[in-house]
Design an enzyme around this catalytic site. Sequence first.
Site, PDB file in Angstrom:
ATOM      1  N   ARG A  19      -8.357 -12.596 -28.736  1.00 12.84           N
ATOM      2  CA  ARG A  19      -7.546 -13.755 -28.335  1.00 12.84           C
ATOM      3  C   ARG A  19      -6.836 -13.550 -27.004  1.00 12.84           C
ATOM      4  O   ARG A  19      -6.285 -14.484 -26.434  1.00 12.84           O
ATOM      5  CB  ARG A  19      -6.533 -14.086 -29.437  1.00 12.84           C
ATOM      6  CG  ARG A  19      -7.162 -14.871 -30.580  1.00 12.84           C
ATOM      7  CD  ARG A  19      -6.216 -15.053 -31.734  1.00 12.84           C
ATOM      8  NE  ARG A  19      -6.120 -13.833 -32.527  1.00 12.84           N
ATOM      9  CZ  ARG A  19      -5.260 -13.665 -33.527  1.00 12.84           C
ATOM     10  NH1 ARG A  19      -4.412 -14.623 -33.832  1.00 12.84           N
ATOM     11  NH2 ARG A  19      -5.241 -12.543 -34.207  1.00 12.84           N
ATOM     12  N   ARG A 336       9.737   0.558   1.706  1.00 12.45           N
ATOM     13  CA  ARG A 336       8.475   1.071   1.143  1.00 12.45           C
ATOM     14  C   ARG A 336       8.589   2.563   0.815  1.00 12.45           C
ATOM     15  O   ARG A 336       9.551   3.214   1.198  1.00 12.45           O
ATOM     16  CB  ARG A 336       7.337   0.757   2.112  1.00 12.45           C
ATOM     17  CG  ARG A 336       7.054  -0.759   2.141  1.00 12.45           C
ATOM     18  CD  ARG A 336       6.109  -1.131   3.250  1.00 12.45           C
ATOM     19  NE  ARG A 336       4.897  -0.358   3.187  1.00 12.45           N
ATOM     20  CZ  ARG A 336       4.066  -0.188   4.219  1.00 12.45           C
ATOM     21  NH1 ARG A 336       4.348  -0.726   5.395  1.00 12.45           N
ATOM     22  NH2 ARG A 336       2.970   0.536   4.074  1.00 12.45           N
ATOM     23  N   TYR A 390       1.122   3.506  14.462  1.00 11.92           N
ATOM     24  CA  TYR A 390      -0.299   3.624  14.131  1.00 11.92           C
ATOM     25  C   TYR A 390      -1.136   3.228  15.331  1.00 11.92           C
ATOM     26  O   TYR A 390      -0.974   2.125  15.871  1.00 11.92           O
ATOM     27  CB  TYR A 390      -0.582   2.700  12.937  1.00 11.92           C
ATOM     28  CG  TYR A 390      -1.976   2.781  12.392  1.00 11.92           C
ATOM     29  CD1 TYR A 390      -2.544   4.010  12.056  1.00 11.92           C
ATOM     30  CD2 TYR A 390      -2.739   1.628  12.193  1.00 11.92           C
ATOM     31  CE1 TYR A 390      -3.830   4.078  11.537  1.00 11.92           C
ATOM     32  CE2 TYR A 390      -4.016   1.690  11.671  1.00 11.92           C
ATOM     33  CZ  TYR A 390      -4.563   2.915  11.344  1.00 11.92           C
ATOM     34  OH  TYR A 390      -5.830   2.978  10.827  1.00 11.92           O
ATOM     35  N   ALA A 426      16.632  -3.650  26.476  1.00 11.83           N
ATOM     36  CA  ALA A 426      15.980  -4.701  25.682  1.00 11.83           C
ATOM     37  C   ALA A 426      14.599  -4.988  26.241  1.00 11.83           C
ATOM     38  O   ALA A 426      14.390  -4.981  27.448  1.00 11.83           O
ATOM     39  CB  ALA A 426      16.836  -5.958  25.695  1.00 11.83           C
TER      40      ALA A 426
END
Length: 475
Positions: A19, A336, A390, A426
Amino acid sequence: MSSKPTTCAVILAGGQGKRMKSGLPKPMFEVLGVPMLDWVIKACEDSGIKDICVVTGFNREVIEKHLDGKYHTVFQPERLGTGHAVMMASDWLAEHKGSSVLILNGDAPFIDKETILGALWHHEKHNNAVTVITAEVDDPTGYGRILRHENGISGIVEEKDASPDQKLIREINSGAYWFCADKLLSALSEISPNNAQGEYYLTDTLFVLIGKGERADAYISSDPKTVLGANDRRGLLLLNNTARFDVIDRLMDEGVEFTCTDGVTIGRDVHIGAGTVIMQGVIMRGRVSVGEGCVIGPNCLIENCEIGRHVTLNSVQAYDSVIEDGAKIGPFVQIRPGSRICRDVKIGDFVEVKNSVIGENTAVSHLTYVGDSDVGSGVNFGCGVVTVNYDGEKKSRTVIGDNAFIGCNTNLVAPVKIGNGAYTGAGSTITKDVPDGALAVERTTARIVEGFGEKRLKGRIEKNNEKLRRDHEEN
Ligand code: UD1
Ligand code: CA
């Protein structure tokens, strides 16, 4: 001196659970984020039962992979009933002669140490051949009913085989039993599938044993919840809600405040300090500890994290990380795995931190990605900083010294090191290390074209007037 029999357990997990309409074996469905099978195994281990045999069947690989060789398993090639499932463990049981064996259903997660040991005590004290764990429930539909006579129990009848009168019985079979291993083995060889479902019922071993003059008895569980099982998705949701409120209830006793329990799902292995406030939509899974005086929520998902005292988390997702005292995080932040957010850090909206240390008192207030970085204390991140970790092949680290000031929209191309008290201008893309106390700016010189905007604006106004004139003439 007679020595106490040793104990072992057989867990039945061969059924499909038709079920559920799923390829996942039913005992692998989760209650509070943990497979029901693991709840049952934990109850055995909490009770001091070390020798455990799991009967697999439907999609056995899923269960075997999950158990990862930690427990003995036997395979039931076809589903011919609970009695047949136990027969698959005959060889294993033969090695456990003289033991008291606990049989459990893999889809009834709330069986607990108190019930298991209470029933064992009863079983051994009365020298029973079998002690079935039962409960009185309001709605016995679907369960086997306990048949009683003056001197105890006379057997168990399944719902599908029960007479209308028997269906009224509210004492039900939990599917958990203590057996004397030797007697179980001999009784199993005498049961047959002559019943409404054409199955070998484990429950029929009671009739066999009673027929031989052996003692069969019931141990009534004091908490009917311990026998609840899931036969379909509705049952699974009911189990989840039951478990959910059990945890919330325990936490309230421990001084945790819930402003609203809507959407709050907190796992069993979660510890929360007194005075902490949990708002709606908070999910905590796995091993989580939260200190005292925190405010968590609304809408947080926390998995395997250690959270200190007086921490504020608002709309935060955090995984496998440490968040120290006084940190203030959110809204809309993801932490994370492998991160450590140190004391009194402030992390604001739309920030992602991965595998990084953020030092004490540092502020990462808006729209920033900090990945594979070691950030010192007292650092200020302007809006929109990105650690470029990365290069398409490998990940590299960014190191930022204490009290550094990272200007808005800085890209820090790793591997790169920003010194103590150093500044970045900046909009700079920093590819070289910046010494302590220095300023790094990487921009082209601004070019000013006088009158450029003015000319453009004039053109736009003329075009607009022209259009208005045309529209007027056409109408
Ligand atoms: C069983 C009991 C019933 C009891 C109920 C409690 C029998 C005949 N009935 O019924 O009296 O009230 O549990 O929940 O025992 N399994 C196998 N192989 C099989 C069949 C089942 O491994 O061939 C496993 C299932 O995965 C499950 C457990 O045994 O974990 C119980 O099976 P299930 O079909 O759910 O039994 P019920 O009909 O609910
Ligand atoms: Ca069942």
